[in-house]
Design an enzyme around this catalytic site. Structure first.
Site, PDB file in Angstrom:
ATOM      1  N   TYR A   1      -8.326 -22.611  -0.043  1.00 39.89           N
ATOM      2  CA  TYR A   1      -7.746 -22.048  -1.590  1.00 39.89           C
ATOM      3  C   TYR A   1      -6.285 -22.430  -1.661  1.00 39.89           C
ATOM      4  O   TYR A   1      -5.724 -22.946  -1.604  1.00 39.89           O
ATOM      5  CB  TYR A   1      -7.540 -20.373  -1.370  1.00 39.89           C
ATOM      6  CG  TYR A   1      -6.964 -19.965  -0.697  1.00 39.89           C
ATOM      7  CD1 TYR A   1      -5.567 -20.036  -1.575  1.00 39.89           C
ATOM      8  CD2 TYR A   1      -7.257 -19.280   0.708  1.00 39.89           C
ATOM      9  CE1 TYR A   1      -4.330 -19.016  -0.238  1.00 39.89           C
ATOM     10  CE2 TYR A   1      -6.244 -18.476   1.301  1.00 39.89           C
ATOM     11  CZ  TYR A   1      -4.710 -18.403   0.998  1.00 39.89           C
ATOM     12  OH  TYR A   1      -3.740 -17.794   2.133  1.00 39.89           O
TER      13      TYR A   1
ATOM     14  N   TYR B   1     -35.784  19.124   2.874  1.00 42.59           N
ATOM     15  CA  TYR B   1     -35.447  18.524   3.008  1.00 42.59           C
ATOM     16  C   TYR B   1     -33.872  19.221   1.786  1.00 42.59           C
ATOM     17  O   TYR B   1     -34.394  20.039   0.831  1.00 42.59           O
ATOM     18  CB  TYR B   1     -35.897  17.332   1.648  1.00 42.59           C
ATOM     19  CG  TYR B   1     -34.713  16.276   0.515  1.00 42.59           C
ATOM     20  CD1 TYR B   1     -34.011  15.153   1.600  1.00 42.59           C
ATOM     21  CD2 TYR B   1     -34.548  16.057  -0.554  1.00 42.59           C
ATOM     22  CE1 TYR B   1     -33.919  14.076   0.674  1.00 42.59           C
ATOM     23  CE2 TYR B   1     -33.672  15.068  -1.038  1.00 42.59           C
ATOM     24  CZ  TYR B   1     -33.108  13.756   0.086  1.00 42.59           C
ATOM     25  OH  TYR B   1     -32.511  13.738  -0.584  1.00 42.59           O
TER      26      TYR B   1
ATOM     27  N   GLU C   1     -43.013  12.550  12.598  1.00 37.39           N
ATOM     28  CA  GLU C   1     -42.117  12.035  13.682  1.00 37.39           C
ATOM     29  C   GLU C   1     -41.918  12.853  14.531  1.00 37.39           C
ATOM     30  O   GLU C   1     -42.433  14.368  14.614  1.00 37.39           O
ATOM     31  CB  GLU C   1     -40.314  12.545  12.747  1.00 37.39           C
ATOM     32  CG  GLU C   1     -40.009  11.735  11.542  1.00 37.39           C
ATOM     33  CD  GLU C   1     -39.159  11.763  10.240  1.00 37.39           C
ATOM     34  OE1 GLU C   1     -38.289  12.819  10.633  1.00 37.39           O
ATOM     35  OE2 GLU C   1     -38.361  10.850   9.732  1.00 37.39           O
TER      36      GLU C   1
ATOM     37  N   SER D   1       4.830  -8.891   2.526  1.00 36.64           N
ATOM     38  CA  SER D   1       6.636  -9.998   2.022  1.00 36.64           C
ATOM     39  C   SER D   1       6.050 -11.386   2.326  1.00 36.64           C
ATOM     40  O   SER D   1       6.534 -12.404   1.187  1.00 36.64           O
ATOM     41  CB  SER D   1       7.116  -9.716   3.322  1.00 36.64           C
ATOM     42  OG  SER D   1       7.504  -8.592   3.258  1.00 36.64           O
TER      43      SER D   1
ATOM     44  N   GLY E   1     -31.442  15.770  10.377  1.00 35.08           N
ATOM     45  CA  GLY E   1     -31.597  14.497  10.406  1.00 35.08           C
ATOM     46  C   GLY E   1     -30.142  14.201   9.406  1.00 35.08           C
ATOM     47  O   GLY E   1     -30.681  14.346   8.007  1.00 35.08           O
TER      48      GLY E   1
ATOM     49  N   ASP F   1     -27.701  13.135   2.676  1.00 37.92           N
ATOM     50  CA  ASP F   1     -29.137  14.256   2.303  1.00 37.92           C
ATOM     51  C   ASP F   1     -29.300  14.226   3.935  1.00 37.92           C
ATOM     52  O   ASP F   1     -29.069  13.330   4.339  1.00 37.92           O
ATOM     53  CB  ASP F   1     -30.406  13.379   1.327  1.00 37.92           C
ATOM     54  CG  ASP F   1     -30.910  12.035   2.033  1.00 37.92           C
ATOM     55  OD1 ASP F   1     -29.929  11.324   2.507  1.00 37.92           O
ATOM     56  OD2 ASP F   1     -31.796  11.297   1.158  1.00 37.92           O
TER      57      ASP F   1
ATOM     58  N   THR G   1      -4.879  -6.797  -2.870  1.00 41.91           N
ATOM     59  CA  THR G   1      -6.273  -7.326  -3.920  1.00 41.91           C
ATOM     60  C   THR G   1      -6.693  -5.911  -4.155  1.00 41.91           C
ATOM     61  O   THR G   1      -6.450  -5.682  -5.030  1.00 41.91           O
ATOM     62  CB  THR G   1      -7.250  -8.082  -3.255  1.00 41.91           C
ATOM     63  OG1 THR G   1      -7.025  -9.944  -3.167  1.00 41.91           O
ATOM     64  CG2 THR G   1      -8.100  -8.589  -4.542  1.00 41.91           C
TER      65      THR G   1
ATOM     66  N   VAL H   1       0.969  -1.137  -0.078  1.00 42.68           N
ATOM     67  CA  VAL H   1       0.103   0.211  -0.373  1.00 42.68           C
ATOM     68  C   VAL H   1       0.872   0.633  -0.113  1.00 42.68           C
ATOM     69  O   VAL H   1       0.493   2.039  -0.697  1.00 42.68           O
ATOM     70  CB  VAL H   1      -1.078  -0.102   1.162  1.00 42.68           C
ATOM     71  CG1 VAL H   1      -1.491   1.031   1.747  1.00 42.68           C
ATOM     72  CG2 VAL H   1      -1.687  -1.553   1.281  1.00 42.68           C
TER      73      VAL H   1
ATOM     74  N   TYR I   1     -40.004  13.405  18.079  1.00 39.42           N
ATOM     75  CA  TYR I   1     -38.696  13.883  18.970  1.00 39.42           C
ATOM     76  C   TYR I   1     -39.064  13.725  20.508  1.00 39.42           C
ATOM     77  O   TYR I   1     -39.975  15.348  20.649  1.00 39.42           O
ATOM     78  CB  TYR I   1     -37.400  14.725  18.076  1.00 39.42           C
ATOM     79  CG  TYR I   1     -37.369  14.054  17.252  1.00 39.42           C
ATOM     80  CD1 TYR I   1     -36.494  13.538  16.562  1.00 39.42           C
ATOM     81  CD2 TYR I   1     -38.751  14.793  15.313  1.00 39.42           C
ATOM     82  CE1 TYR I   1     -35.493  12.694  15.163  1.00 39.42           C
ATOM     83  CE2 TYR I   1     -37.507  14.252  14.308  1.00 39.42           C
ATOM     84  CZ  TYR I   1     -36.712  13.302  13.788  1.00 39.42           C
ATOM     85  OH  TYR I   1     -36.803  12.818  13.221  1.00 39.42           O
TER      86      TYR I   1
ATOM     87  N   HIS J   1      -3.485 -16.176   9.870  1.00 34.30           N
ATOM     88  CA  HIS J   1      -4.363 -17.309   9.058  1.00 34.30           C
ATOM     89  C   HIS J   1      -3.232 -18.469   8.448  1.00 34.30           C
ATOM     90  O   HIS J   1      -2.437 -17.836   7.711  1.00 34.30           O
ATOM     91  CB  HIS J   1      -4.915 -16.549   7.768  1.00 34.30           C
ATOM     92  CG  HIS J   1      -4.591 -17.038   6.272  1.00 34.30           C
ATOM     93  ND1 HIS J   1      -5.488 -17.839   6.354  1.00 34.30           N
ATOM     94  CD2 HIS J   1      -4.292 -16.404   5.420  1.00 34.30           C
ATOM     95  CE1 HIS J   1      -5.938 -18.289   4.545  1.00 34.30           C
ATOM     96  NE2 HIS J   1      -5.061 -17.441   4.366  1.00 34.30           N
TER      97      HIS J   1
ATOM     98  N   GLN K   1      10.161   0.649   9.299  1.00 37.75           N
ATOM     99  CA  GLN K   1      11.192  -0.221  10.045  1.00 37.75           C
ATOM    100  C   GLN K   1      11.954  -1.400   9.663  1.00 37.75           C
ATOM    101  O   GLN K   1      13.236  -1.728  10.391  1.00 37.75           O
ATOM    102  CB  GLN K   1      10.439  -0.528  11.297  1.00 37.75           C
ATOM    103  CG  GLN K   1       9.015  -1.938  11.083  1.00 37.75           C
ATOM    104  CD  GLN K   1       8.588  -1.888  12.538  1.00 37.75           C
ATOM    105  OE1 GLN K   1       9.280  -1.827  13.411  1.00 37.75           O
ATOM    106  NE2 GLN K   1       7.821  -3.000  12.031  1.00 37.75           N
TER     107      GLN K   1
END
Length: 829
Positions: free
Chosen positions: A268, A544, A654, A56, A571, A557, A372, A24, A656, A234, A45
């Site tokens: 695998y 909205y 609604e 590796s 919201g 949104d 991957t 990476v 609250y 693993h 390191q």
């Protein structure tokens, strides 16, 4: 996403320090320098080019198909990039293909589903019979094989050579790679990273990227940043040389046959010239403490090959060896010659940690990334750092996605171990974890249990999906039978709950809906700049609106209620919304999350007014309390903030209140609604009703990859208001080339669930590329058809399409929106 890359002086680039020179870190240095950020220092390191981390020892398997479109895109880029790299005349990626086997009917059905996923994401894949599986892998005993999924473009990445190739290229552009530098501290000032301290000096930095693999939590702690990942070991083994493979492979490239996955036994296989490498997820989870992993020199002094390679535990592998010999009989005459337990990282949800840490500006994470996805992750992060946004949607990788309740060491360890155990499991998209539960519950939880709630989980919240006490309501309704897959985590009770909402009134627990409070003298101006709609309305209004990024993509949104001139309740969706808003807020604006201390009941249905009006002295008539309005009032003895909103397409509110009064609110509504036939309804009915109404779900139907107009929410954009984030990009946008499209399945008994490929024309030829993919789907009980939303080229209503569901083409038709109550008479009454 910060959207605010550090500006550099003319002729210079920001100083970037990358911690970790695994795959990476090397990919990122290459991607950053290719974009002109050349002042890049990569600290490691261990020794280069194989420093002893997961890179590796990784076997290099690259399977591109994933339920996550994001991960599939990352893998596809990794294939393309590594395929273009070579070292010493040998390519860094060998496209030997992949072959997944099915030895059970359940797995065979799942491979049909995965073939659909591959088609949705543009990956070549074909289902093959047992004979073809034998052709591809001659050592197979196909007596137990039902078939397989062949993906010819998958293959083997040579991770260490890929690191070398990118290291050399980045170095030529100005980057430097320094091995044998152990990071001992992260310097910071005024909420921003300023440098990295090592045992060999300090490196000033404008940006620091932790690409330290399973050491990520160690680096994070130095920076005061929580890194929620769990390293686990693993098992990987190599056999003795097999006579059957003698001369079959070039020692330089090692393999010619596809990577083989025997997922019914968590195994695998890949070739190593004349040997076979075997990886197993069948053993018990083997957690590793990243703070106890020795550095390279100590590890090798203790007899380990590298820090990430632990001793092989033969007793864990013994059952898997028997399974291997059953599938590949040639192994009966062989044995394991060598093996190790390799360490790599898992997050609680199995996705990478990618992006800037919310608590420390300039400190970036690129953690829990497998080979991957490595190049794709690096590309997205480089775009994010340089341009202010990645070119692909990464909301499900954002470090801010986890709630505080999901960050405890115990939670991360339990869920990380679960992710390991489920790597090869057939996991339904709604399947909840078993532990630790319950974690977060609303004040109504006890009442919900009494009503037989069936809970699934999201964000740590227990969320009722239906209530068994409503089962009697479903007995007189002929709900179409479902196949085994779509029937999981579903009940015909949902149909009864949807009908009761349409005909009477229902209570919905909306407590997990995220709530933010924005207050202060500059609140209105701030929200006007940050969102797309016009919020300059009187107190008591609800709007909205959208959070856009600079490119006009939909970050989120919101519903914004103006409760007072300088006081708003929002919201929102994910924790990233809070991070985004706080990162842009001026000093006179105060933002805090109030979700934990509050709760919400949705009261929806044609009898909603009949239920709530007798409980309050305020006028709840349509004339006095219109749609998208809010007010503070009382319901019985309970003070509430009431908002006239509806996500199910019915009259309602609604309500609250504070968490301590939540149970009293529920009981007040429940008792008052008995004579009206009130019920409690769950998320399964909710999702059906919202899709009939065409309401979008952010993160599922629309993301930063989409603009408001193609997503069908252009009504939430006011180009004539004050300037706002994303406005300039929207003004420059070209013609719409795709739309979020409503589809109705032609067969009233058919269902799809989401992520399926869509083909234009019901008779689209087999093998043709899909035109798009389904985002959300649910049976519309009111309409008597399954509703699906899909990203497709612009199509006229009435156009026939086909959705591929488990290998079958299901006819559907493009429909006008909204599908239900287009005149809005049920909501505005």
């Amino acid at each position: 996403m910060t959207g605010r890359p550090t500006a550099a002086a003319p002729g210079t680039s920001p100083r970037v320090v990358v911690v970790g020179a695994g795959v990476v870190g090397c990919c990122l240095a290459d991607e950053l320098t290719a974009r002109g950020w050349t002042d890049v220092t990569v600290l490691e390191q261990g020794p280069l080019p194989a420093p002893g981390g997961s890179t590796s020892h990784a076997p290099g398997l690259v399977f591109q198909t994933s339920p996550s479109r994001t991960l599939s895109g990352f893998a596809a880029y990794t294939v393309r990039k590594f395929g273009s790299l070579s070292v010493d005349g040998l390519p860094c990626f060998r496209p030997v293909g992949g072959l997944e086997l099915a030895t059970t009917q359940e797995r065979w059905a799942d491979l049909h589903r995965k073939a659909g996923l591959a088609a949705s994401w543009g990956i070549r894949a074909e289902l093959v019979d047992a004979v073809r599986c034998k052709d591809l892998w001659p050592l197979l005993d196909t007596g137990q094989v039902l078939g397989g999924l062949h993906t010819p473009d998958d293959g083997l990445a040579r991770a260490v050579p890929a690191c070398r190739a990118q290291l050399d290229r980045a170095t030529r552009r100005g980057a430097r790679f320094l091995d044998r530098h152990t990071v001992t501290g992260i310097e910071r000032a005024e909420g921003r990273v300023t440098g990295v301290v090592t045992d060999r000096g300090t490196f000033p930095a404008d940006h620091v990227v932790s690409a330290a693999g399973f050491w990520g939590p160690v680096i994070g702690r130095m920076a005061g940043v929580d890194v929620p990942l769990q390293p686990l070991a693993h098992q990987y083994a190599r056999t003795r040389p097999l006579p059957e493979l003698a001369g079959a492979n070039d020692p330089r490239t090692e393999a010619s046959r596809p990577i083989l996955r025997f997922q019914d036994r968590d195994l695998y296989f890949r070739e190593h010239t004349d040997r076979i490498g075997i990886g197993s997820y069948a053993h018990r989870p083997l957690p590793v403490d990243p703070f106890a992993v020795p550095p390279y020199d100590e590890a090798t002094a203790e007899g380990l090959a590298m820090p990430s390679s632990f001793p092989f535990t033969e007793e864990d592998f013994a059952p898997s060896w028997q399974d291997c010999c059953g599938l590949l009989p040639a192994l009966k005459e062989s044995a394991v010659e060598e093996g190790f337990n390799g360490v790599f990282s898992f997050t609680p949800d199995g996705m990478p940690l990618l992006g800037e840490a919310p608590a420390l500006r300039g400190f970036w994470l690129a953690e829990a990334v497998w080979v991957t996805h490595s190049a794709g992750v690096a590309k997205a992060l480089a775009e994010w750092m340089v341009d202010g946004r990645p070119g692909t949607d990464v909301h499900d990788c954002d470090p801010a996605r986890f709630e505080d309740a999901q960050r405890s060491p115990a939670y991360v360890a339990e869920r990380g171990a679960r992710q390991f155990a489920e790597v090869y499991d057939i996991v339904h998209p709604l399947q909840p974890a078993d532990e630790p539960r319950p974690l977060r519950v609303s004040p109504f939880y006890a009442r919900q249990q009494e009503l037989g709630a069936v809970f699934l989980e999201s964000g740590g919240w227990e969320r009722p999906h239906w209530y068994e006490t409503n089962a009697a309501l479903a007995t007189d309704w002929d709900v179409p039978a479902r196949d085994d897959w779509s029937a999981r985590h579903w009940s015909p009770v949902a149909a009864a709950e949807a009908r009761a909402t349409r005909e009477r009134v229902a209570l919905y627990d909306m407590t997990p809906l995220r709530r933010l409070e924005v207050a202060g003298p500059g609140s209105l101006g701030f929200l006007q700049r940050m969102t797309s709609n016009n919020l300059r309305k009187k107190p008591g209004s609800v709007t909205y609106t959208l959070l856009l990024d600079e490119a006009g993509g939909i970050r989120s949104d919101l519903t914004v209620a103006r409760l007072a001139p300088d006081h708003f309740q929002l919201g929102a969706n994910s924790p990233a919304d809070l991070t985004w808003l706080r990162s842009h807020a001026p000093g006179d604006v105060h933002i805090r999350e109030i979700t934990q201390g509050t709760c919400c009941v949705g009261v929806w249905g044609p009898l909603a007014r009949a239920l709530v009006q007798p409980l309050t002295r305020d006028d709840f008539s349509h004339e006095a309390f219109g749609y998208f309005k809010a007010r503070r009032t009382h319901i019985g003895h309970v003070p509430v903030t009431a908002m006239r909103l509806s996500y199910v397409g019915e009259l309602g509110w609604e309500l609250y209140t504070s968490a301590d009064l939540g149970l009293r609110l529920w009981d007040t509504l429940w008792d008052a609604g008995r004579d009206l036939g009130v019920i409690a309804a769950g998320r399964s009915a909710f999702n059906s009703l919202r899709l009939e109404k065409g309401y979008r779900a952010w993160g599922q139907d629309m993301t930063t990859e989409h603009d408001p107009y193609e997503a069908g929410v252009g009504f939430a954009v006011r180009m004539d208001k004050d300037d706002f984030v994303g406005r300039e990009a929207l003004a420059r946008r070209g013609p719409v080339t795709r739309r979020l499209t409503a589809l109705l399945l032609d067969d009233p008994t058919a269902v799809v669930l989401g992520s399926e490929p869509v083909y234009v024309g019901a008779d689209a030829a087999p093998g043709a590329a899909s035109a798009g993919y389904v985002t959300s789907a649910s049976y519309g009980y009111t309409l008597g058809r399954c509703v699906a939303y899909a990203w497709l080229p612009p199509l006229a209503a009435g156009t026939g399409v086909a959705i591929e569901y488990f290998g079958q083409r299901v006819p559907a038709t493009v429909a006008d929106e909204p599908l239900f109550d287009p005149e809005m008479t049920r909501i505005r009454c």
